[in-house]
Design a protein around this motif. Structure first.
Motif, PDB file in Angstrom:
ATOM      1  N   GLU A 259       0.839  -1.197   0.000  1.00 27.66           N
ATOM      2  CA  GLU A 259       0.000   0.000   0.000  1.00 27.66           C
ATOM      3  C   GLU A 259       0.871   1.242   0.000  1.00 27.66           C
ATOM      4  OE1 GLU A 259      -3.392   2.202   2.783  1.00 27.66           O
ATOM      5  OE2 GLU A 259      -2.593   0.264   3.395  1.00 27.66           O
ATOM      6  N   ILE A 260       0.459   2.251  -0.772  1.00 32.23           N
ATOM      7  CA  ILE A 260       1.146   3.546  -0.729  1.00 32.23           C
ATOM      8  C   ILE A 260       0.101   4.659  -0.657  1.00 32.23           C
ATOM      9  CG2 ILE A 260       3.185   2.749  -1.978  1.00 32.23           C
ATOM     10  CD1 ILE A 260       2.167   4.389  -4.399  1.00 32.23           C
ATOM     11  N   VAL A 261       0.577   5.832  -0.259  1.00 30.77           N
ATOM     12  CA  VAL A 261      -0.284   7.004  -0.165  1.00 30.77           C
ATOM     13  C   VAL A 261       0.151   7.994  -1.240  1.00 30.77           C
ATOM     14  CG1 VAL A 261      -0.969   8.955   1.299  1.00 30.77           C
ATOM     15  CG2 VAL A 261      -0.621   6.686   2.315  1.00 30.77           C
ATOM     16  N   ILE A 262      -0.814   8.459  -2.022  1.00 29.77           N
ATOM     17  CA  ILE A 262      -0.568   9.526  -2.989  1.00 29.77           C
ATOM     18  C   ILE A 262      -1.172  10.780  -2.374  1.00 29.77           C
ATOM     19  CG2 ILE A 262      -0.955  10.368  -5.342  1.00 29.77           C
ATOM     20  CD1 ILE A 262       0.628   7.785  -5.417  1.00 29.77           C
ATOM     21  N   ALA A 263      -0.320  11.724  -1.998  1.00 30.72           N
ATOM     22  CA  ALA A 263      -0.762  12.945  -1.315  1.00 30.72           C
ATOM     23  C   ALA A 263      -0.645  14.129  -2.266  1.00 30.72           C
ATOM     24  CB  ALA A 263       0.086  13.179  -0.068  1.00 30.72           C
ATOM     25  N   GLY A 264      -1.796  14.698  -2.629  1.00 33.22           N
ATOM     26  CA  GLY A 264      -1.813  15.811  -3.572  1.00 33.22           C
ATOM     27  C   GLY A 264      -2.028  17.141  -2.873  1.00 33.22           C
TER      28      GLY A 264
ATOM     29  N   LYS B 262      -2.312  -1.208  -3.282  1.00 37.04           N
ATOM     30  CA  LYS B 262      -3.463  -0.461  -2.774  1.00 37.04           C
ATOM     31  C   LYS B 262      -3.039   1.002  -2.657  1.00 37.04           C
ATOM     32  CE  LYS B 262      -6.588  -0.258   1.243  1.00 37.04           C
ATOM     33  NZ  LYS B 262      -6.569   1.161   1.463  1.00 37.04           N
ATOM     34  N   VAL B 263      -3.846   1.885  -3.250  1.00 37.33           N
ATOM     35  CA  VAL B 263      -3.516   3.306  -3.256  1.00 37.33           C
ATOM     36  C   VAL B 263      -4.501   4.066  -2.377  1.00 37.33           C
ATOM     37  CG1 VAL B 263      -3.261   5.378  -4.693  1.00 37.33           C
ATOM     38  CG2 VAL B 263      -2.556   3.145  -5.592  1.00 37.33           C
ATOM     39  N   SER B 264      -3.966   4.808  -1.402  1.00 38.24           N
ATOM     40  CA  SER B 264      -4.787   5.705  -0.590  1.00 38.24           C
ATOM     41  C   SER B 264      -4.503   7.123  -1.048  1.00 38.24           C
ATOM     42  CB  SER B 264      -4.425   5.581   0.887  1.00 38.24           C
ATOM     43  OG  SER B 264      -4.668   4.281   1.343  1.00 38.24           O
ATOM     44  N   LEU B 265      -5.565   7.887  -1.240  1.00 37.67           N
ATOM     45  CA  LEU B 265      -5.436   9.263  -1.700  1.00 37.67           C
ATOM     46  C   LEU B 265      -5.550  10.205  -0.510  1.00 37.67           C
ATOM     47  CD1 LEU B 265      -5.036  10.423  -4.518  1.00 37.67           C
ATOM     48  CD2 LEU B 265      -7.494  10.670  -4.713  1.00 37.67           C
TER      49      LEU B 265
ATOM     50  N   TYR C  23      -1.064   7.259   7.401  1.00 37.91           N
ATOM     51  CA  TYR C  23       0.054   7.204   6.458  1.00 37.91           C
ATOM     52  C   TYR C  23       1.400   6.843   7.106  1.00 37.91           C
ATOM     53  CZ  TYR C  23       0.564  12.253   7.654  1.00 37.91           C
ATOM     54  OH  TYR C  23       0.689  13.456   8.292  1.00 37.91           O
ATOM     55  N   ALA C  24       1.392   6.644   8.404  1.00 34.88           N
ATOM     56  CA  ALA C  24       2.633   6.256   9.102  1.00 34.88           C
ATOM     57  C   ALA C  24       3.138   4.899   8.603  1.00 34.88           C
ATOM     58  CB  ALA C  24       2.387   6.204  10.609  1.00 34.88           C
TER      59      ALA C  24
ATOM     60  N   LEU D 245       8.020   7.335   7.748  1.00 33.56           N
ATOM     61  CA  LEU D 245       7.527   6.824   6.462  1.00 33.56           C
ATOM     62  C   LEU D 245       8.488   5.764   5.956  1.00 33.56           C
ATOM     63  CD1 LEU D 245       6.594  10.221   4.763  1.00 33.56           C
ATOM     64  CD2 LEU D 245       5.002   8.544   5.704  1.00 33.56           C
ATOM     65  N   LYS D 246       7.940   4.785   5.238  1.00 37.60           N
ATOM     66  CA  LYS D 246       8.753   3.706   4.671  1.00 37.60           C
ATOM     67  C   LYS D 246       9.645   4.268   3.549  1.00 37.60           C
ATOM     68  CE  LYS D 246       7.791  -1.071   3.415  1.00 37.60           C
ATOM     69  NZ  LYS D 246       6.696  -1.949   3.003  1.00 37.60           N
ATOM     70  N   LYS D 247       9.041   5.085   2.712  1.00 41.02           N
ATOM     71  CA  LYS D 247       9.734   5.703   1.584  1.00 41.02           C
ATOM     72  C   LYS D 247       8.964   6.980   1.247  1.00 41.02           C
ATOM     73  CE  LYS D 247      11.081   2.562  -1.318  1.00 41.02           C
ATOM     74  NZ  LYS D 247      10.952   1.585  -2.379  1.00 41.02           N
ATOM     75  N   PHE D 248       9.662   8.041   0.837  1.00 41.71           N
ATOM     76  CA  PHE D 248       9.029   9.331   0.564  1.00 41.71           C
ATOM     77  C   PHE D 248       9.565   9.873  -0.759  1.00 41.71           C
ATOM     78  CE2 PHE D 248       8.067  13.703   2.741  1.00 41.71           C
ATOM     79  CZ  PHE D 248       7.125  13.973   1.765  1.00 41.71           C
ATOM     80  N   LYS D 249       8.680  10.104  -1.713  1.00 45.55           N
ATOM     81  CA  LYS D 249       9.063  10.625  -3.028  1.00 45.55           C
ATOM     82  C   LYS D 249       8.161  11.800  -3.392  1.00 45.55           C
ATOM     83  CE  LYS D 249      12.159   7.439  -3.890  1.00 45.55           C
ATOM     84  NZ  LYS D 249      13.564   7.772  -3.970  1.00 45.55           N
TER      85      LYS D 249
END
Length: 166
Positions: A32-37, A60-63, A86-87, A116-120
């Motif tokens: 799962e990753i989070v897409i933060a706009g 799985k994508v969380s917005l 998102y932690a 965070l596991k990874k941050f881009k």
């Protein structure tokens, strides 16, 4: 003031797909990753990237919408997801245009309070006028423009999106 189209709807769709594949390659081992706009256009762009990512991957994508005052980025920032949601996950912070880097760096700082596991970061247009040491890990197009020029991205309800320089 004239409009100089720099990205057509078809080109924007292509960039979104390419960014989605790059995100998938980077987060291939994540469930799962989070897409933060970032509010407004950044969040619209994030939704489009999330849809493209879900179409090509099992992740799985969380917005998440990031509400930031672009005129006063040092003001408190809020998100549509709680820190617990998102932690310890991979997160991609998304905006439409990276100009001076002010909005992006303050938004990045907000997420640094939580492990965070990874941050881009991802942007559609990178203008190369950095005031802060922030970069886009995934970008649609890189433009060298003058400081007097303005890049605007238009996301319209009829999927007739475009970006222009004025």
């Amino acid at each position: 003031m004239s409009k100089n189209i720099i990205l057509t709807n078809q080109e924007i769709e292509h960039k979104i797909k390419r960014i989605a594949y790059q995100i998938y390659e980077t987060f291939v081992d994540d469930e799962e990753i989070v897409i933060a706009g970032i509010t407004a256009n950044g969040f619209i762009f994030a939704k489009k990237v999330a849809v493209a990512l879900e179409a090509i991957s099992p992740i799985k994508v969380s917005l998440c919408e990031v509400q930031i005052n672009k005129q006063k980025p040092e003001s408190p920032i809020s998100t549509s997801l709680t820190k617990e949601q998102y932690a310890n996950k991979g997160l991609v912070l998304v905006d439409d245009v990276l100009n001076s880097g002010t909005t992006l760096i303050y938004a990045v700082r907000h997420f640094l309070d939580v492990p965070l596991k990874k941050f881009k970061t991802a942007v559609l247009v990178d203008r190369n006028h950095k005031k802060y040491p922030v970069k886009a890990d995934f970008k649609g197009i890189s433009l060298s423009t003058s400081l007097l020029e303005h890049v605007q991205v238009v996301f319209d309800d009829n999927n007739n999106d475009y970006a222009f320089l004025s």
